[in-house]
Write an enzyme that holds these catalytic residues in place. Structure first.
Site, mmCIF file in Angstrom:
data_model
loop_
_atom_site.group_PDB
_atom_site.id
_atom_site.type_symbol
_atom_site.label_atom_id
_atom_site.label_comp_id
_atom_site.label_asym_id
_atom_site.label_seq_id
_atom_site.Cartn_x
_atom_site.Cartn_y
_atom_site.Cartn_z
ATOM 1 N N SER A 120 -1.757 -5.486 -4.179
ATOM 2 C CA SER A 120 -1.600 -6.755 -4.912
ATOM 3 C C SER A 120 -2.680 -7.788 -4.562
ATOM 4 O O SER A 120 -2.891 -8.121 -3.387
ATOM 5 C CB SER A 120 -0.219 -7.319 -4.568
ATOM 6 O OG SER A 120 -0.161 -8.691 -4.849
ATOM 7 N N ASN A 121 -3.323 -8.305 -5.610
ATOM 8 C CA ASN A 121 -4.307 -9.388 -5.399
ATOM 9 C C ASN A 121 -3.596 -10.692 -5.075
ATOM 10 O O ASN A 121 -4.112 -11.540 -4.359
ATOM 11 C CB ASN A 121 -5.148 -9.593 -6.659
ATOM 12 C CG ASN A 121 -5.949 -8.362 -7.003
ATOM 13 O OD1 ASN A 121 -6.688 -7.859 -6.177
ATOM 14 N ND2 ASN A 121 -5.793 -7.858 -8.222
#
Ligand SMILES: Cc1ncc(COP(=O)(O)O)c(C=O)c1O
Length: 381
Positions: A102-103
């Site tokens: 996840s960014n």
């Protein structure tokens, strides 16, 4: 026990916020009072040259160039979410969730370290913490930045599995006063102001200048598109927003958007979500599912990166660009009519998605399918 930034250095960054348009469009009790000033310039816009689409004008807004570590669309949401967090003096723990790579979690980890808060991430993955390949790209940064990582099943469901575990963690960490839970992707009624504001300040001035008719954006947790679509609506619907899903389906995103509108007491706009006039959600290119690309899509991405010198990731911007490319190549004039209007593609970042080892074999194969590219990349002395 905790070393904290001095109050004066934080308060220099926290600015009072007011909507950049007539503030009667949204009840003032829902407009964030503060914004953390992390973005000090407008992101640049350039022409995106794709040689196989010579007759279309595509411009690209480089939000991927916002901040080297936090990067991309997440930072715009977190300017508002972190202002909210820092306004709560007892709040030390930040809990959120996402995929392993996840960014959003990575961006939270960067800011949590910067503002001396403790980040906790529930990360969806099939890998375990002994897996040699687990600490690469975003998970490695999370680890280095001191976030606490809790691995959960890749199939974990938000309502059934993730939300109850976040509640449990909040209790363990001393209760709600000490914790701030951010929903997946930062897509809530606070985070959406990131792109609401960006649309009005940075995108509206481009509409006449670049003769824009369309704005194209990837969609996964929803907040980026929702902020843009609301701002577009309240300023006269001057462009058509096309959100290309990288996961889930149109129905899922409409339900999420309608839930946000309800929370903002804007339920009267539900009809415009349902009849697609607020936004065009295209779910035809999700393909194999979230974070998975076909070999054809990977080939396309490899080609585009080489041709433009701009890095697109396989999970978000690359899949979205593939969708746009297919629509234009197949002359889908219902979506992109030949009316002389140009397209703005929002590059939302996500570069470190390329460091996900799940894609390694596919990248190798992708050079295989073009014999001369293979020659170009792998040389023998
Ligand atoms: C690089 C990137 N682009 C686009 C998106 C999608 O934005 P949203 O989650 O606001 O729909 C995300 C996050 O999910 C992302 O990390």
């Amino acid at each position: 026990m905790y070393r904290r930034l001095s109050t004066s250095s934080v308060s220099a960054l926290v600015k009072t916020y007011s909507l950049p348009i007539d503030n009667k469009c949204i009840n003032s009790k829902y407009v964030p009072k503060y914004r953390l000033s992390l973005i000090d310039r407008e992101t640049s816009v350039e022409k995106l040259h794709i040689s196989s689409l010579p007759s279309v004008n595509i411009y690209i807004k480089r939000d991927d160039q916002l901040d080297s570590y936090a990067s991309g669309n997440k930072l715009r949401k977190l300017e508002f979410l972190f202002a909210d967090i820092l306004s709560r003096p007892k709040c030390h723990h930040i809990i959120t969730a996402g995929s392993l790579h996840s960014n959003h979690c990575k961006a939270v980890a960067v800011l949590a370290a910067r503002f001396q808060r403790q980040a906790h991430f529930l990360l969806r993955t099939d890998r375990d913490n002994h897996d040699e390949q687990i600490l690469q790209g975003n998970p490695l940064l999370n680890y280095l930045l001191g976030a606490k990582l809790y691995l959960i099943s890749k199939k974990a469901n938000i309502q059934r599995d993730i939300e109850p575990r976040i509640q449990l963690l909040e209790e363990e960490l001393g209760g709600k006063d000490k914790c701030y839970a951010i929903p997946i992707g930062g897509s809530d009624t606070v985070g959406l102001f990131g792109y609401f504001d960006c649309f009005i300040r940075e995108i509206i001035p481009l509409i006449d200048k670049l003769n824009l008719g369309h704005l194209v954006v990837p969609i996964s947790s929803g907040g980026t598109m929702e902020g843009l679509a609301l701002a577009n609506y309240f300023t006269g619907n001057r462009v058509r927003i096309h959100a290309f899903a990288v996961s889930d389906n149109e129905n899922y995103f409409k339900t999420h958007f309608n839930g946000i509108l309800k929370e903002l007491e804007l339920d009267h706009l539900n009809q415009f979500v349902n009849n697609n006039s607020l936004v065009d959600i295209c779910d035809s290119y999700v393909g194999l599912g979230y974070g998975r690309m076909t070999n054809e899509q990977i080939d396309f991405l490899h080609e585009i990166i080489r041709e433009t010198g701009i890095i697109f990731d396989p999970v978000y911007t690359g899949k979205c660009l593939w969708g746009l490319y297919e629509e234009l190549r197949n002359k889908r004039i219902d979506r992109f009519p030949t009316d002389g209007k140009n397209i703005l593609f929002l590059h939302t970042g996500g570069l470190l998605g390329l460091m996900n080892p799940d894609f390694s074999n596919q990248w190798l194969l992708s050079s295989n399918s073009h014999a001369n590219h293979r020659m170009r990349n792998w040389m023998t002395l």
